[in-house]
Each structure stands twice: as structure tokens, then as C-alpha cells.
Write an enzyme that holds these catalytic residues in place. Structure first.
Site, mmCIF file in Angstrom:
data_model
loop_
_atom_site.group_PDB
_atom_site.id
_atom_site.type_symbol
_atom_site.label_atom_id
_atom_site.label_comp_id
_atom_site.label_asym_id
_atom_site.label_seq_id
_atom_site.Cartn_x
_atom_site.Cartn_y
_atom_site.Cartn_z
ATOM 1 N N ASP A 1 37.229 33.857 43.769
ATOM 2 C CA ASP A 1 36.817 33.062 42.609
ATOM 3 C C ASP A 1 35.314 33.260 42.437
ATOM 4 O O ASP A 1 34.519 32.363 42.700
ATOM 5 C CB ASP A 1 37.149 31.581 42.877
ATOM 6 N N CYS B 1 36.110 33.284 35.374
ATOM 7 C CA CYS B 1 35.698 32.558 34.159
ATOM 8 C C CYS B 1 35.156 33.549 33.133
ATOM 9 O O CYS B 1 34.560 33.137 32.136
ATOM 10 C CB CYS B 1 34.665 31.488 34.487
ATOM 11 N N TYR C 1 34.209 33.508 48.086
ATOM 12 C CA TYR C 1 33.573 32.619 47.098
ATOM 13 C C TYR C 1 34.281 31.250 47.129
ATOM 14 O O TYR C 1 34.706 30.731 46.094
ATOM 15 C CB TYR C 1 33.647 33.209 45.685
ATOM 16 N N GLU D 1 31.754 31.552 52.178
ATOM 17 C CA GLU D 1 30.927 30.926 51.139
ATOM 18 C C GLU D 1 29.460 31.022 51.557
ATOM 19 O O GLU D 1 29.131 30.781 52.710
ATOM 20 C CB GLU D 1 31.371 29.456 50.966
HETATM 21 C C1 LIG Z 1 32.933 29.920 40.785
HETATM 22 S S1 LIG Z 1 32.407 29.164 42.274
HETATM 23 C C2 LIG Z 1 33.973 28.829 43.002
HETATM 24 C C3 LIG Z 1 34.008 27.884 44.163
HETATM 25 C C4 LIG Z 1 35.389 27.341 44.547
HETATM 26 N N1 LIG Z 1 36.426 28.340 44.509
HETATM 27 C C5 LIG Z 1 35.784 26.143 43.691
HETATM 28 O O1 LIG Z 1 36.817 26.220 43.016
HETATM 29 O O2 LIG Z 1 35.069 25.132 43.732
HETATM 30 C C6 LIG Z 1 31.773 30.520 43.143
HETATM 31 C C7 LIG Z 1 31.265 30.230 44.528
HETATM 32 O O3 LIG Z 1 30.851 31.469 45.112
HETATM 33 C C8 LIG Z 1 29.706 31.255 45.905
HETATM 34 N N2 LIG Z 1 29.094 32.581 46.021
HETATM 35 C C9 LIG Z 1 28.323 33.241 45.123
HETATM 36 N N3 LIG Z 1 28.025 34.464 45.561
HETATM 37 C C10 LIG Z 1 28.643 34.603 46.778
HETATM 38 C C11 LIG Z 1 28.736 35.664 47.702
HETATM 39 N N4 LIG Z 1 28.140 36.830 47.499
HETATM 40 N N5 LIG Z 1 29.465 35.468 48.820
HETATM 41 C C12 LIG Z 1 30.083 34.279 49.061
HETATM 42 N N6 LIG Z 1 30.023 33.234 48.197
HETATM 43 C C13 LIG Z 1 29.316 33.401 47.072
HETATM 44 C C14 LIG Z 1 28.914 30.213 45.137
HETATM 45 O O4 LIG Z 1 28.040 29.517 45.994
HETATM 46 C C15 LIG Z 1 30.049 29.311 44.614
HETATM 47 O O5 LIG Z 1 30.322 28.287 45.522
#
Ligand SMILES: C[S@@+](CC[C@H](N)C(=O)[O-])C[C@H]1O[C@@H](n2cnc3c(N)ncnc32)[C@H](O)[C@@H]1O
Length: 420
Positions: free
Chosen positions: A349, A375, A281, A302
Site C-alpha cells: 500500500d 491511491c 508500507y 514500515e
Molecule cells: C498509504 S500509507 C499506508 C499505510 C497502511 N497500509 C494503512 O492503511 O494505514 C503508506 C505508508 O508507507 C510508509 N512508507 C513510505 N515509504 C516507505 C518505504 N520506502 N518503506 C516502508 N514504508 C514506507 C509511510 O510511512 C506510510 O505509513
């Protein structure tokens, strides 16, 4: 129901004040603060618990104050704005402890500290406004779809506050056309003169849309729906590097607090002597680049293709060594992995729903250290419980007040594989 005088003990995950009634049931009152006695005028009774629909405060808490925004009293997202800031931090510490004890079934927790935001107001770099069928923009009242019209927002950074004022004034001039959109996200990167406005269109088209978008474009970088090019904003990281973030990719809400989280991750990784990481993520690489700059090597996963493309811009700009960014699903990546490729740290995350699907894969691959940002204390506690059952110990936990004036926060938990 006889018991209409409630004594509030604490704020629970979700933000309500909680009381225990004489008959043993728990009761929740949104807006009531710990230490308060309230008289409940209207109660919704559920099996095993009760919720106050309306109440009067009989004995106010010492920490109660007049919130610095009228919308807070009408139920916008700032559900703790009527409490002094130091008290908000205490409530959040309790929220995290409660989630870990009740959901996670942890006992003997390490000390929990919630880092304050440098700014209690004026901290948000992005807001999402709803636009209704009449073309009015605002927040939804808590728990409803009722619109609270917004012109200014004191928790927005000053430059974003100005952007909200500008946006809503253009919307008022073009209400008919604005009704063709259901939502907008406004963002201003610190130091960036030009805010972005990402509009989500409704299915129906409205008259005057060209003029509306033209007026918006005089002040905003306008992105509509899935427009092929959403533009990139630059967010200042430590060491003068700039994180490139497309308008449609995730960016942390409170940039000052984000920098504290990044610092805590790097410090924690150093303390634990890790050298190779796998990040799930990963977004645009907010954490990835800090780990690389600290001399670690690693891979970041990601799903958002735009975010990963932007990460390459950041890497080149910052002159950092190649990180392997993989566009894809975290679970698929772990399922396909025979081993961790030497990674001794997994950073995750996930979105609010947590990382339950990936936990069994982590337990199969067994990284020495897991750094979990969340969160949502409840889904975090659920996932930490599973990791603990699989042999990990909760070594440290720290909160970060990413969202002052609300019950929300970010938490970083360090789980370490316990010796066999
Ligand atoms: C809470 S954000 C955190 C992003 C990064 N750590 C930051 O601090 O900017 C969660 C991220 O997970 C990605 N995401 C959601 N589901 C996912 C999955 N199944 N596999 C990989 N990435 C995913 C979303 O696109 C998003 O960019």
C-alpha cells in the site's frame, strides 16, 4: 485556434473532462463533465494537446448539479462535487479502466466495480489546511497556491467539521501568531471527543504564539512540528479492536471505506488460500491486524518508527499473536531477503508515487499472490504492467470510493503468479 466547441467524452485520471478535437488532438477541461458540450473562451495550447483555462457549458450533462459547497465552485479539492454521486462512481470506474488500458496496456480486463462510500458528504476524518503569511487558514485553489479560506467543510465528518470551525475561529483571533505556521492537519477519530491539530511551523517565530497555542489546547490535542510526543488516537477496527495511530502517522481518510477495504483484503486472502503474508508500507498495521485476526501469520515493514511503536499497543490491546513489525525501508528489506520466509502473499500500500523500485525485487522473490492497494491509478497501472511482464496475471480489481466528490479513489488489484 478554430475549434472552440468541445464535446466531453470522459473524466481522465487527474479529474479533467477530456474531448477529442477535430484535428486529432486531445483537450482537457477541468470541471466539464462527460456528455457536455462546452464553449472554450481561453485555451492553453500545448504540443499535441490543449487545456481550457475558462469555458461555458452549452449543454449540461444530466448528472450536473449545484455543488453543496461554494468552495467547490471556486476550485477546492472537490472537483467532482458538481456531479451526482452515482455519476462520480461511473467516472471513477472509467478512470481505473483507462489507466489500466493506456498506461498498463492491459486488454480483456476483469470487471471493475467501484464500491460507494456509505456517505457522500461528511466522510473525512482528517483534513490538511494551509496557513498563509497573513495567518489565514484554508485550502489551495486547484493548481495554484492561492488560498481559499475555510470555515466549514461539508465532506468532513460532523465532528471534524466542528473542529475546522473552532480551529479557524481561533486562527482569526490570533492571525499574527498563526502566520508562524504553514500548515495544520486536523483529525478526529470516530468516537473520540478530542480532535488533534498538528501544526507545521515556519522558520520565523511570531509574537503571541504561546497564547495561540494555549487557546488551541483548550479544544485540541496540539502537536507542533517534530514534538517528541505526538499522542495517539484510537480508531475502531472490526471486532472491537482499536487501531492506535500517532498524530504524525498515516491514517486512512474515510474510515467507513477503509473498513470495506480491510474486509476485501481478508476475503481475497481467504479465497486464494494464503497463510503467510509479507506487508510493505504497513503504517500502523491497519491491514496487518485484520490478517492476523483472520489466522494468517506475517511480517510488516514500515519506515515510520512512531507508527510501528503504536502497532505494538494495538497488538497488546487486541490480544493478537505477535506480528513481526520491522522498522525500515520496503526496498532495503526485500533486497536483503534471500527468500520470502514462507510468505505466499505480499500486500503493498505505497504512497501515491507507487512501488516501482520494489517491483524488480518482487519479481526476484516471486510470491504466489500480490495484493496491491493504490491511491493513484496511473502509478498502479505502471507497476501492474511490470508485474505482468514478469509473469503475473491480473486476477481481480476493485475500486473503493475513499474520496467522494473528488476524482480520487483507492484501488485494490490482485495479481497472481501465472502457471509456468
Ligand atoms: C498509504 S500509507 C499506508 C499505510 C497502511 N497500509 C494503512 O492503511 O494505514 C503508506 C505508508 O508507507 C510508509 N512508507 C513510505 N515509504 C516507505 C518505504 N520506502 N518503506 C516502508 N514504508 C514506507 C509511510 O510511512 C506510510 O505509513
Amino acid at each position: 485556434m478554430k475549434d472552440r466547441i468541445w464535446s466531453i467524452d470522459k473524466i481522465v485520471p487527474g479529474g479533467a473532462g477530456m474531448a477529442r478535437l477535430e484535428d486529432g488532438r486531445v483537450a482537457f477541461a477541468h470541471g466539464a463533465l462527460p456528455g457536455e458540450r462546452i464553449q472554450v473562451d481561453d485555451v492553453q495550447a500545448h504540443k499535441g494537446y490543449a487545456v481550457a483555462r475558462s469555458f461555458q457549458v452549452l449543454t449540461p450533462a444530466r448528472e450536473r448539479r449545484v455543488p453543496p459547497c461554494v468552495l467547490a465552485e471556486r476550485g477546492c479539492g472537490c472537483d467532482l462535487m458538481h456531479a451526482e454521486y452515482a455519476a462520480q462512481l461511473e467516472y471513477k470506474t472509467t478512470i481505473v479502466r483507462d489507466a489500466l488500458e493506456r498506461v498498463g496496456k492491459f486488454e480483456g480486463l476483469p470487471p471493475i466495480r467501484v464500491e460507494a462510500s456509505p456517505n457522500e458528504l461528511g466522510y473525512r476524518s482528517r483534513v490538511r489546511l494551509h496557513i498563509d503569511e497573513q495567518g489565514r487558514a484554508g485550502y489551495h485553489q486547484r493548481g495554484t497556491r492561492r488560498l481559499l479560506e475555510v470555515n466549514r467543510c461539508p465532506v468532513a465528518r460532523p465532528e471534524l467539521d466542528r473542529a475546522i470551525e473552532r480551529f479557524t475561529s481561533i486562527v482569526r483571533e490570533h492571525a499574527g501568531a498563526a502566520a508562524g505556521f504553514s500548515e495544520v492537519e486536523l483529525r478526529v477519530a470516530p468516537g473520540d471527543a478530542r480532535p488533534s491539530a498538528w501544526l507545521v511551523p515556519r522558520e520565523r517565530t511570531t509574537r503571541g504564539r504561546d497564547a495561540f497555542e494555549r487557546d488551541l489546547a483548550s479544544a485540541f490535542r496540539v502537536v507542533v512540528g517534530r514534538d517528541p510526543d505526538s499522542g495517539v488516537q484510537r480508531w475502531p477496527l472490526a471486532d472491537e479492536a482499536m487501531l492506535h495511530v500517532p498524530t504524525r502517522a498515516f491514517v486512512q481518510v474515510n474510515w467507513d471505506v477503509n473498513l470495506l477495504m480491510v474486509e476485501a483484503l481478508v476475503a481475497g486472502a481467504r479465497e486464494r488460500g494464503v497463510s503467510v503474508f509479507l506487508e510493505l508500507y504497513a503504517g500502523t498495521g491497519n491491514f496487518t491486524f485484520a490478517l492476523l485476526a483472520a489466522g494468517l501469520r506475517g511480517t510488516a515493514i514500515e519506515t515510520n518508527t512512531e507508527a510501528v511503536r503504536a502497532a505494538e499497543l494495538t497488538r497488546v490491546d487486541a490480544g493478537l499473536p505477535e506480528a513481526k513489525f520491522v522498522i525500515g525501508d520496503s526496498l532495503d528489506h526485500l533486497r536483503g531477503a534471500v527468500d520470502l520466509g514462507g510468505a505466499d502473499l505480499v500486500v503493498l500500500d505505497p504512497p501515491r508515487t507507487g512501488a516501482a523500485p520494489v517491483v524488480p525485487e518482487l519479481l526476484r522473490l516471486r510470491p504466489r499472490v500480490v495484493a496491491y492497494f493504490s491511491c493513484d491509478p496511473a502509478t498502479l497501472a505502471r507497476d501492474l504492467r511490470s508485474l505482468r511482464a514478469g509473469g503475473y496475471a491480473l486476477e481481480a480489481i476493485r475500486g473503493f470510493d475513499m474520496f467522494p466528490c473528488t476524482h480520487h479513489l483507492e484501488v485494490l488489484a490482485w495479481m497472481v503468479l501465472a502457471p509456468a
